[in-house]
Design a protein around this motif. Structure first.
Motif, PDB file in Angstrom:
ATOM      1  N   ASN A  20       0.772  -1.130   0.131  1.00  0.00           N
ATOM      2  CA  ASN A  20       0.044   0.027   0.037  1.00  0.00           C
ATOM      3  C   ASN A  20       0.840   1.277   0.027  1.00  0.00           C
ATOM      4  O   ASN A  20       1.792   1.234   0.379  1.00  0.00           O
ATOM      5  N   LEU A  38      -6.725  -1.763  -5.598  1.00  0.00           N
ATOM      6  CA  LEU A  38      -7.819  -0.875  -5.293  1.00  0.00           C
ATOM      7  C   LEU A  38      -7.373   0.670  -4.634  1.00  0.00           C
ATOM      8  O   LEU A  38      -6.388   0.972  -4.308  1.00  0.00           O
ATOM      9  N   TYR A  82      -8.550   3.786  -2.149  1.00  0.00           N
ATOM     10  CA  TYR A  82      -9.269   3.496  -0.899  1.00  0.00           C
ATOM     11  C   TYR A  82      -9.004   4.842  -0.027  1.00  0.00           C
ATOM     12  O   TYR A  82      -7.931   5.474  -0.114  1.00  0.00           O
ATOM     13  N   SER A  84      -8.116   6.465   3.194  1.00  0.00           N
ATOM     14  CA  SER A  84      -7.789   6.025   4.518  1.00  0.00           C
ATOM     15  C   SER A  84      -8.049   7.329   5.440  1.00  0.00           C
ATOM     16  O   SER A  84      -7.844   8.436   5.424  1.00  0.00           O
ATOM     17  N   ARG A  88      -9.719   4.111   9.547  1.00  0.00           N
ATOM     18  CA  ARG A  88     -10.022   3.556   8.209  1.00  0.00           C
ATOM     19  C   ARG A  88      -8.842   3.037   7.665  1.00  0.00           C
ATOM     20  O   ARG A  88      -8.704   4.036   7.112  1.00  0.00           O
ATOM     21  N   LYS A 102      -9.663  -4.513   4.526  1.00  0.00           N
ATOM     22  CA  LYS A 102     -10.182  -3.210   4.737  1.00  0.00           C
ATOM     23  C   LYS A 102     -11.036  -2.990   5.810  1.00  0.00           C
ATOM     24  O   LYS A 102     -11.923  -3.668   6.294  1.00  0.00           O
TER      25      LYS A 102
END
Length: 260
Positions: free
Chosen positions: A87, A123, A125, A127, A147, A160
């Motif tokens: 990530n 993905l 996302y 955060s 999150r 997630k």
């Protein structure tokens, strides 16, 4: 890790380091790194180890307001397989001292997740990490939301995770302290666009009471109760049982420097 599995022996460990350089009283550069390990000795779970590196620049606008720019890189490798999760995160942070006792902070930004878990996927996302704290004499309260990406607790090849936590602590005497916490967590497996995900969600409540022993030791007793809702089809061999689970623990902390 907020997914409860069935009974299984595991080892968990983490190491964290941080370096900060101040350019002035109002600005500083921070670099942090961490390494985490989750290893199951029982078959049927996903053991993993993860590294994370983060750099940030902090600037104090005035005595009550501050901002920061953050960038981080993380990688999770799963033992005995070619499965990985990587990530990349860029975020903006803002903090404010609302009063002398109340403070608020939020960190938010886009996160790109690349994963290999039988299929290759990617993905984007959002955060988010946020916290509101209140401190008054010997008592403090906090409300926090997180999150982001997690390793999957040995059940998923990456997840997630959304967690909301409410906590309170109180110092009864010079030697005795106590705390309470409760919250709700949702974990979804990583999957490409248009592919169904698997979900675990649970409520949890915990309590801790601690006693200072001499000047270098602290004894703590912990109790927790949790109710988890598992998916109809478990992704591993032993997801445990839906319903209430209880835990009890004791820890002894040793400090190099005397407390108090």
């Amino acid at each position: 890790e907020s997914i409860q599995t069935g009974n299984a022996m595991r080892y968990r460990n983490a190491a964290v380091g941080q370096l900060e350089y101040s350019f002035s009283r109002r600005s500083a550069f921070t670099f942090a790194g961490s390494y985490g390990l989750l290893k199951f000795t029982d078959a049927g779970f996903f053991s993993s180890h993860m590294i994370n590196a983060q750099a940030g620049y902090d600037y104090m606008l005035d005595p009550a307001n501050s901002i920061a720019l953050l960038a981080s890189y993380g990688k999770i490798d799963y033992t005995g397989s070619a499965n990985t999760t990587t990530n990349y995160l860029a975020a903006l942070a803002y903090g404010r001292k609302i009063t002398g006792r109340v403070a608020f902070q939020v960190v938010a930004g886009p996160e790109r997740i690349q994963f290999v878990n039988g299929t290759n996927g990617q993905l984007w996302y959002a955060s988010v990490t946020s916290a509101l704290t209140y401190d008054w004499r010997r008592t403090g309260y906090s409300l926090a939301f997180m999150r982001g990406l997690s390793s999957g607790s040995g059940v998923f090849l990456g997840a997630k995770t959304n967690t909301l936590t409410l906590a309170a602590h109180h110092q009864f005497t010079r030697s005795w302290t106590g705390s309470l916490n409760s919250g709700y967590a949702i974990n979804n497996s990583l999957a490409g666009a248009g592919t169904p995900t698997v979900k675990f969600d649970n409520w949890f409540v915990g309590a801790n009471i601690g006693r200072q022993l001499w000047s270098h030791f602290q004894l703590n007793f912990n109790y927790g109760v949790q109710r988890q809702n598992s998916p109809a089809v478990c992704p591993v061999a032993n997801c445990g049982i839906d319903g209430y689970q209880q835990t009890f623990g004791m820890t002894i902390n040793w400090h190099l420097r005397p407390n108090g």
